[in-house]
Design a protein around this motif. Structure first.
Motif, short mmCIF file in Angstrom:
data_model
loop_
_atom_site.label_atom_id
_atom_site.label_comp_id
_atom_site.label_asym_id
_atom_site.label_seq_id
_atom_site.Cartn_x
_atom_site.Cartn_y
_atom_site.Cartn_z
N LEU A 17 0.45 -1.22 -0.14
CA LEU A 17 0.11 -0.10 0.50
C LEU A 17 1.15 1.38 -0.12
CD1 LEU A 17 -2.58 1.35 0.19
CD2 LEU A 17 -2.68 1.17 2.97
N LYS A 18 0.59 1.90 -0.98
CA LYS A 18 1.40 3.64 -0.81
C LYS A 18 0.84 4.16 0.28
CE LYS A 18 3.53 7.11 -3.23
NZ LYS A 18 4.90 6.81 -1.95
N ILE A 19 1.17 5.13 1.31
CA ILE A 19 1.18 5.70 2.00
C ILE A 19 1.49 6.73 1.75
CG2 ILE A 19 0.81 4.08 3.64
CD1 ILE A 19 3.01 4.80 4.89
N ASP A 20 0.95 7.98 2.92
CA ASP A 20 1.24 9.44 2.95
C ASP A 20 2.01 9.50 4.10
OD1 ASP A 20 0.71 12.12 3.22
OD2 ASP A 20 -0.70 12.35 2.70
N LEU A 21 3.44 10.14 3.90
CA LEU A 21 3.81 10.08 4.86
C LEU A 21 3.92 11.42 5.60
CD1 LEU A 21 7.51 8.59 3.73
CD2 LEU A 21 6.12 7.22 5.10
N GLU A 22 3.37 11.95 5.43
CA GLU A 22 3.04 13.76 5.73
C GLU A 22 1.87 13.30 7.21
OE1 GLU A 22 4.05 16.67 6.17
OE2 GLU A 22 5.85 15.92 5.28
N LYS A 23 0.85 11.97 6.22
CA LYS A 23 -0.28 11.98 7.74
C LYS A 23 0.14 10.76 8.50
CE LYS A 23 -3.14 12.54 4.51
NZ LYS A 23 -5.22 11.86 4.23
N LEU A 24 1.19 10.19 8.57
CA LEU A 24 1.47 8.91 9.29
C LEU A 24 3.42 9.23 10.36
CD1 LEU A 24 0.41 6.00 9.57
CD2 LEU A 24 2.90 5.64 8.11
N LYS A 25 3.03 10.88 10.71
CA LYS A 25 4.29 11.58 11.32
C LYS A 25 3.88 10.60 12.50
CE LYS A 25 4.93 15.49 9.60
NZ LYS A 25 6.37 15.03 8.87
N TYR A 26 5.51 10.10 13.17
CA TYR A 26 5.25 9.32 14.78
C TYR A 26 5.98 10.31 15.63
CZ TYR A 26 9.73 7.40 12.85
OH TYR A 26 11.02 7.32 12.68
N LYS A 27 6.26 9.37 17.22
CA LYS A 27 7.43 9.87 17.96
C LYS A 27 7.74 8.63 18.55
CE LYS A 27 4.47 11.40 21.51
NZ LYS A 27 3.59 12.21 22.68
N GLN A 47 4.79 6.07 18.35
CA GLN A 47 3.18 6.64 18.97
C GLN A 47 3.08 7.76 17.01
OE1 GLN A 47 3.35 8.34 22.64
NE2 GLN A 47 4.16 6.21 23.87
N PHE A 48 1.83 6.91 16.62
CA PHE A 48 1.56 8.27 15.56
C PHE A 48 1.05 8.93 16.25
CE2 PHE A 48 2.23 3.56 13.59
CZ PHE A 48 3.96 4.23 12.43
N TYR A 49 1.08 9.78 15.31
CA TYR A 49 0.26 11.46 16.10
C TYR A 49 -1.37 11.42 15.13
CZ TYR A 49 4.45 13.71 17.34
OH TYR A 49 5.71 13.96 18.24
N ASN A 50 -1.21 10.78 14.05
CA ASN A 50 -2.56 10.60 13.81
C ASN A 50 -2.78 9.19 13.34
OD1 ASN A 50 -5.08 10.31 11.57
ND2 ASN A 50 -3.78 12.19 10.18
N ILE A 51 -2.98 8.25 14.70
CA ILE A 51 -3.60 7.21 15.07
C ILE A 51 -4.56 6.14 13.81
CG2 ILE A 51 -4.79 7.27 16.58
CD1 ILE A 51 -2.26 4.33 16.48
N ASP A 52 -5.55 7.14 13.50
CA ASP A 52 -6.67 6.97 12.74
C ASP A 52 -6.04 6.40 11.13
OD1 ASP A 52 -8.45 6.62 14.81
OD2 ASP A 52 -9.10 8.59 14.46
N TYR A 53 -5.37 7.38 10.60
CA TYR A 53 -4.21 7.60 9.65
C TYR A 53 -4.17 6.16 9.67
CZ TYR A 53 -1.95 7.52 4.85
OH TYR A 53 -2.43 7.53 3.97
N PHE A 54 -3.30 5.66 10.40
CA PHE A 54 -2.52 4.46 10.11
C PHE A 54 -3.15 2.82 10.71
CE2 PHE A 54 -0.54 1.43 13.76
CZ PHE A 54 0.19 0.58 12.32
N LEU A 55 -4.12 3.15 11.21
CA LEU A 55 -5.34 1.78 11.68
C LEU A 55 -6.03 1.97 10.52
CD1 LEU A 55 -6.63 2.78 15.24
CD2 LEU A 55 -5.04 0.96 14.69
N SER A 56 -6.38 3.01 9.51
CA SER A 56 -7.40 2.70 8.46
C SER A 56 -5.79 1.98 7.31
CB SER A 56 -7.79 4.15 7.67
OG SER A 56 -6.56 4.41 7.44
#
Length: 187
Positions: A17-27, A47-56
């Motif tokens: 799957l191609k993903i958007d790394l801007e939406k997948l920032k983490y710490k 820990q992803f900042y946008n966990i909903d995007y990661f989970l989807s």
């Protein structure tokens, strides 16, 4: 989801799957340490900042992979620890599997894929059949994946990472928890 594909090899199915790394920032709050027998640095507790995007992204990839194995029952996914590997020049990962899991995933966050997936029974087939490579299918699968790609695969598939120069991956595991229909007893 756009840009999702199923790759079938002789020994396993893979979802890419191609993903958007801007939406997948983490710490991560973990210190780096050397993992396994290699020199590769690892940090736990991503820990992803946008966990909903990661989970989807992960749920859709697992859904496609489950259907590719004709698994049509209802389930939840349990995400285990997520970690980061930061590769410097000459770093690698030795041959390994992710034990006690159903699926594993790698996000190529920085750099290109150097991961090689191996046929789980390849050595056995090679020992028994001299024409293994010609007649019994693929021994290894080396996807050509770019930065910003997620690959999901069965955790029993052995894999390793060739020597890198500069790269970063996010890695994790998934367990499938089957949802059972509750039945009322008629006693």
């Amino acid at each position: 989801m756009k840009d999702i594909s199923l790759v079938k090899t002789f020994f396993s199915n893979f979802v890419i799957l191609k993903i958007d790394l801007e939406k997948l920032k983490y710490k991560t709050n973990s210190n780096q340490y050397k993992a396994y027998n290699s020199e590769t640095l690892r940090k736990n507790d991503v820990q992803f900042y946008n966990i909903d995007y990661f989970l989807s992204c992960l749920k859709e990839s697992v859904r496609v992979l489950m259907l590719s194995y004709n698994q049509k029952y209802e389930y939840n996914i349990e995400i285990r620890q997520i970690w980061e590997h930061e590769y410097e020049k000459g770093d690698f990962q030795e041959d390994h599997v992710h034990f006690d899991m159903h699926f594993s995933y790698i996000i190529y966050y920085k750099g290109e894929s150097k991961t090689v997936f191996k046929n789980p029974i390849g050595y056995t087939l090679q020992a028994m059949y001299s024409d293994f490579h010609d007649y019994l299918g693929q021994y290894e699968y080396t996807p050509n994946l770019k930065e910003g790609t997620l690959i999901v695969f069965p955790s029993f598939v052995p894999h390793y990472v060739k020597k890198q120069s500069k790269a970063k991956t996010i890695v994790g595991d998934v367990r499938i928890k089957r949802l059972w229909l509750s039945r009322k007893s008629s006693i």
